[in-house]
Design a protein around this motif. Sequence first.
Motif: not given
Length: 254
Positions: A108-121, A212-220
Amino acid sequence: MAFLLTSCEYRLKPFDEDGSVGSVVIERFDRVESRYLTTGDFSALQQMSTEYAQPMRLLIEDMLLLGNVQDQETNSRLLSLYQDSLLQQIIVDVEEQYASTDDLDRQLSKAFARLKEFQPDVTLPVVYAQVGALKQSIIVDEDLIGISLDKYLGSDYPPYAVFFDEQQRVSMSREYIVPDCMVFYLISRYPLTDFEARTVEERECHLGRIMYVANQLLGERFFTTDAVAAAEKLAKKKHLSPFDILGNEPLTAD
């Protein structure tokens, strides 16, 4: 298999006070809940009502439909419901299988970190675990994600065969928890407009884009449906970022 809600009330804080992303740690509401449901411990009920007020309300009023959380009789109905021998065994099995959720916290930490990269706010939710009496798998609230661990005890968990078909059971295992969280979190943030008027094809297309977007956040490439493949193809063709694709119309075009 998920239940989507909206609200703004919560008491727990998932990240650092300055709003930066820290480690996501699943709040173990299920442990306090289990103590009350197996022993009737009044102190556990008090803790549920104070420290976990919003998860308690969502469980009682929106998932189990037991009545108003402020009604004292509702607590008795909650306790009575879980005295079923099967649910008591499920509570024990949840405690055993999920003695630790460190692996889920890291994912979860990795997925939300990726989310923050795409949408910092973006404002990120609190994540908590519960035992949901085999109801919804994931609850998404405006500021909360609730995980019903009793719906993730393994596709071969014997009681599931009584209530769920083979296709449903495939996704009722631990490895689906974080992917499900991300999918239903995204659905709650990016709902399909005019859903009822949409065709089946449009609905499937939108879900494919969500996955598809979830895959990007999961990194797989966790989700591999035809609709997901179409979304990936569209993103590459039009040079769309993962979140741009969710607003791209028409849904049926590739």
